[in-house]
Design an enzyme around this catalytic site. Sequence first.
Site, PDB file in Angstrom:
ATOM      1  N   MET A   1      13.509 -94.217  89.170  1.00 12.11           N
ATOM      2  CA  MET A   1      12.918 -95.396  89.811  1.00 12.11           C
ATOM      3  C   MET A   1      11.459 -95.515  89.427  1.00 12.11           C
ATOM      4  O   MET A   1      10.738 -94.500  89.424  1.00 12.11           O
ATOM      5  CB  MET A   1      12.942 -95.226  91.337  1.00 12.11           C
ATOM      6  CG  MET A   1      14.302 -95.354  91.912  1.00 12.11           C
ATOM      7  SD  MET A   1      14.742 -97.055  91.921  1.00 12.11           S
ATOM      8  CE  MET A   1      15.227 -97.198  93.596  1.00 12.11           C
TER       9      MET A   1
ATOM     10  N   GLN B   1      22.853 -97.824  86.494  1.00 11.99           N
ATOM     11  CA  GLN B   1      23.126 -96.977  87.664  1.00 11.99           C
ATOM     12  C   GLN B   1      23.039 -97.812  88.932  1.00 11.99           C
ATOM     13  O   GLN B   1      22.076 -98.559  89.133  1.00 11.99           O
ATOM     14  CB  GLN B   1      22.131 -95.820  87.779  1.00 11.99           C
ATOM     15  CG  GLN B   1      22.623 -94.880  88.884  1.00 11.99           C
ATOM     16  CD  GLN B   1      21.631 -93.830  89.315  1.00 11.99           C
ATOM     17  OE1 GLN B   1      20.519 -94.139  89.730  1.00 11.99           O
ATOM     18  NE2 GLN B   1      22.041 -92.583  89.223  1.00 11.99           N
TER      19      GLN B   1
ATOM     20  N   CYS C   1      20.624 -89.268  95.287  1.00 13.31           N
ATOM     21  CA  CYS C   1      19.299 -89.598  95.814  1.00 13.31           C
ATOM     22  C   CYS C   1      19.225 -89.257  97.302  1.00 13.31           C
ATOM     23  O   CYS C   1      20.069 -89.682  98.086  1.00 13.31           O
ATOM     24  CB  CYS C   1      18.999 -91.084  95.596  1.00 13.31           C
ATOM     25  SG  CYS C   1      17.380 -91.521  96.237  1.00 13.31           S
TER      26      CYS C   1
ATOM     27  N   HIS D   1      23.035 -82.718  88.858  1.00 13.66           N
ATOM     28  CA  HIS D   1      21.678 -82.200  89.059  1.00 13.66           C
ATOM     29  C   HIS D   1      21.855 -80.850  89.749  1.00 13.66           C
ATOM     30  O   HIS D   1      22.364 -80.786  90.864  1.00 13.66           O
ATOM     31  CB  HIS D   1      20.893 -83.195  89.911  1.00 13.66           C
ATOM     32  CG  HIS D   1      19.468 -82.818  90.141  1.00 13.66           C
ATOM     33  ND1 HIS D   1      18.593 -83.612  90.844  1.00 13.66           N
ATOM     34  CD2 HIS D   1      18.751 -81.726  89.767  1.00 13.66           C
ATOM     35  CE1 HIS D   1      17.404 -83.030  90.885  1.00 13.66           C
ATOM     36  NE2 HIS D   1      17.487 -81.884  90.256  1.00 13.66           N
TER      37      HIS D   1
ATOM     38  N   GLY E   1      18.297 -81.171  85.474  1.00 19.08           N
ATOM     39  CA  GLY E   1      17.356 -80.528  86.394  1.00 19.08           C
ATOM     40  C   GLY E   1      16.477 -79.490  85.717  1.00 19.08           C
ATOM     41  O   GLY E   1      16.979 -78.465  85.260  1.00 19.08           O
ATOM     42  N   GLY E   2      15.181 -79.778  85.639  1.00 16.66           N
ATOM     43  CA  GLY E   2      14.200 -78.784  85.188  1.00 16.66           C
ATOM     44  C   GLY E   2      14.289 -78.388  83.724  1.00 16.66           C
ATOM     45  O   GLY E   2      13.770 -77.339  83.342  1.00 16.66           O
TER      46      GLY E   2
ATOM     47  N   ARG F   1      11.894 -85.930  83.957  1.00 17.76           N
ATOM     48  CA  ARG F   1      10.439 -85.888  83.980  1.00 17.76           C
ATOM     49  C   ARG F   1       9.813 -85.417  82.683  1.00 17.76           C
ATOM     50  O   ARG F   1       8.775 -85.927  82.273  1.00 17.76           O
ATOM     51  CB  ARG F   1       9.975 -85.002  85.155  1.00 17.76           C
ATOM     52  CG  ARG F   1      10.211 -85.673  86.499  1.00 17.76           C
ATOM     53  CD  ARG F   1      10.112 -84.682  87.627  1.00 17.76           C
ATOM     54  NE  ARG F   1      11.248 -83.764  87.631  1.00 17.76           N
ATOM     55  CZ  ARG F   1      11.426 -82.796  88.524  1.00 17.76           C
ATOM     56  NH1 ARG F   1      10.526 -82.626  89.472  1.00 17.76           N
ATOM     57  NH2 ARG F   1      12.488 -82.022  88.475  1.00 17.76           N
TER      58      ARG F   1
HETATM   59  C1  LIG Z   1      10.194 -90.736  89.702  1.00 18.42           C
HETATM   60  C2  LIG Z   1      11.654 -90.363  89.793  1.00 18.42           C
HETATM   61  C3  LIG Z   1      12.578 -91.330  90.125  1.00 18.42           C
HETATM   62  C4  LIG Z   1      13.950 -91.020  90.177  1.00 18.42           C
HETATM   63  N1  LIG Z   1      14.856 -92.015  90.405  1.00 18.42           N
HETATM   64  C5  LIG Z   1      16.183 -91.738  90.314  1.00 18.42           C
HETATM   65  C6  LIG Z   1      17.155 -92.772  90.368  1.00 18.42           C
HETATM   66  O1  LIG Z   1      16.845 -93.966  90.463  1.00 18.42           O
HETATM   67  N2  LIG Z   1      18.471 -92.400  90.283  1.00 18.42           N
HETATM   68  C7  LIG Z   1      18.860 -91.089  90.146  1.00 18.42           C
HETATM   69  O2  LIG Z   1      20.059 -90.792  90.057  1.00 18.42           O
HETATM   70  N3  LIG Z   1      17.955 -90.103  90.084  1.00 18.42           N
HETATM   71  C8  LIG Z   1      16.637 -90.396  90.136  1.00 18.42           C
HETATM   72  N4  LIG Z   1      15.724 -89.394  89.980  1.00 18.42           N
HETATM   73  C9  LIG Z   1      16.205 -88.029  89.689  1.00 18.42           C
HETATM   74  C10 LIG Z   1      16.332 -87.830  88.173  1.00 18.42           C
HETATM   75  O3  LIG Z   1      17.314 -88.689  87.629  1.00 18.42           O
HETATM   76  C11 LIG Z   1      16.692 -86.375  87.829  1.00 18.42           C
HETATM   77  O4  LIG Z   1      17.933 -86.073  88.421  1.00 18.42           O
HETATM   78  C12 LIG Z   1      15.655 -85.393  88.337  1.00 18.42           C
HETATM   79  O5  LIG Z   1      14.343 -85.831  88.032  1.00 18.42           O
HETATM   80  C13 LIG Z   1      15.879 -83.985  87.751  1.00 18.42           C
HETATM   81  O6  LIG Z   1      15.755 -84.001  86.351  1.00 18.42           O
HETATM   82  P1  LIG Z   1      14.403 -83.510  85.601  1.00 18.42           P
HETATM   83  O7  LIG Z   1      14.070 -82.153  86.186  1.00 18.42           O
HETATM   84  O8  LIG Z   1      14.762 -83.443  84.160  1.00 18.42           O
HETATM   85  O9  LIG Z   1      13.331 -84.503  85.926  1.00 18.42           O
HETATM   86  C14 LIG Z   1      14.368 -89.684  89.939  1.00 18.42           C
HETATM   87  C15 LIG Z   1      13.418 -88.712  89.625  1.00 18.42           C
HETATM   88  C16 LIG Z   1      12.070 -89.041  89.541  1.00 18.42           C
HETATM   89  C17 LIG Z   1      11.072 -87.971  89.149  1.00 18.42           C
END
Ligand SMILES: Cc1cc2nc3c(=O)[nH]c(=O)nc-3n(C[C@H](O)[C@H](O)[C@H](O)COP(=O)(O)O)c2cc1C
Length: 336
Positions: free
Chosen positions: A19, A70, A100, A171, A212-213, A234
């Site tokens: 988001m 999504q 979420c 996740h 995740g991570g 991220r």
């Molecule tokens: C700013 C932000 C917004 C997110 N918005 C969504 C979203 O709209 N839908 C969703 O399924 N996950 C959302 N997530 C979760 C991410 O899709 C992801 O599962 C989570 O960041 C873990 O992955 P990463 O460690 O690679 O960032 C969001 C995460 C962040 C940081």
Amino acid sequence: MDNNLDSKINRKISVAPMMDCTDRHDRFFLRLMSKNVHLYTEMVSTKSVIHGDRRKILAYSPEEKPLALQVGGSDKKELAEAAKIAEDMGYEEINLNLGCPSKKVQKNMFGACLMKEPDLVSECIHEMVKSCKIPVTAKTRIGFDDTEDFNYLNQFILKLNDSGCKTFIIHARKAILKGLTPKQNLNIPKLNYDMVYKIKKENPDLEIIINGGITKIEEIKNHLKLCDGVMIGRSIYQNPYFLTEIEREIFKTNNNPLREEVVEKLLEYLEKEVKLGTKVNHIMRHSVGLYHGQAGSKNWKRYLSDNMMARDSDFQKAKHIMTIAQNNEKANSVNL
Ligand SMILES: Cc1cc2nc3c(=O)[nH]c(=O)nc-3n(C[C@H](O)[C@H](O)[C@H](O)COP(=O)(O)O)c2cc1C
């Protein structure tokens, strides 16, 4: 149930839905650095998909494809309608958000709280699969609150699979539904990759994407030995040029663009979009991390924040940013 055509989607690496981050301008920018990753929209509620201004909420540039929409929701009729709309608008996939944890999302009965309602989610998936030919996928967590249990997750996934979902993005941390903010929910619950590996091992026919991570190429390569794909959020948003390393190391492509070339293409897009009424900052804000870890990163960020982040930033200022990109390119080639 396999009426949903899915052979053409490559989910080896995908960029997570985020988001306020992965809007269409960000996706266009990311595509300049990777043709092979799979892209997701931010979560859109079913009500917005159905009743909102589609040109604003669902439009995208053809360059962004392949692209998944999504959605968040738990009303099966609405979800089915949203799936059909996604298909009609040319999306390659519709993904249901089951991960979420935000309060607002829980109040509307979507996101991670639906992990408590396997029957309801299963009916929703069933209706979505019936209403469209694109694949219906799910993005979930490994558990919620006190439930972090392999059997629970496995049963949940099997149930959704019976309804026609074959691809699961997991996740690898549970969601705490009360007491943590969404941001804390992305960091505090411990990562448990083994649970995801075990799901894949028990269900070799399902497509299991781990999330995740994950921040490094070596980590990606290791996960790919045990799962079908890796989703990264991220670390790509903060360092988008990481995508070119992913292209080189994972997809084995060469001729990936220099940062300077990315900026050049982004400015062409900016010019076109500004003429259509898009604000400069809505596009350029996504490029803040382009020089992450590079010489010139500070100059880049300073120029963006001084000239291109205001609501009324002028496109003329964008032209000078090319000079910064060229200087950075020179500085970094000297550093090599
Ligand atoms: C700013 C932000 C917004 C997110 N918005 C969504 C979203 O709209 N839908 C969703 O399924 N996950 C959302 N997530 C979760 C991410 O899709 C992801 O599962 C989570 O960041 C873990 O992955 P990463 O460690 O690679 O960032 C969001 C995460 C962040 C940081």
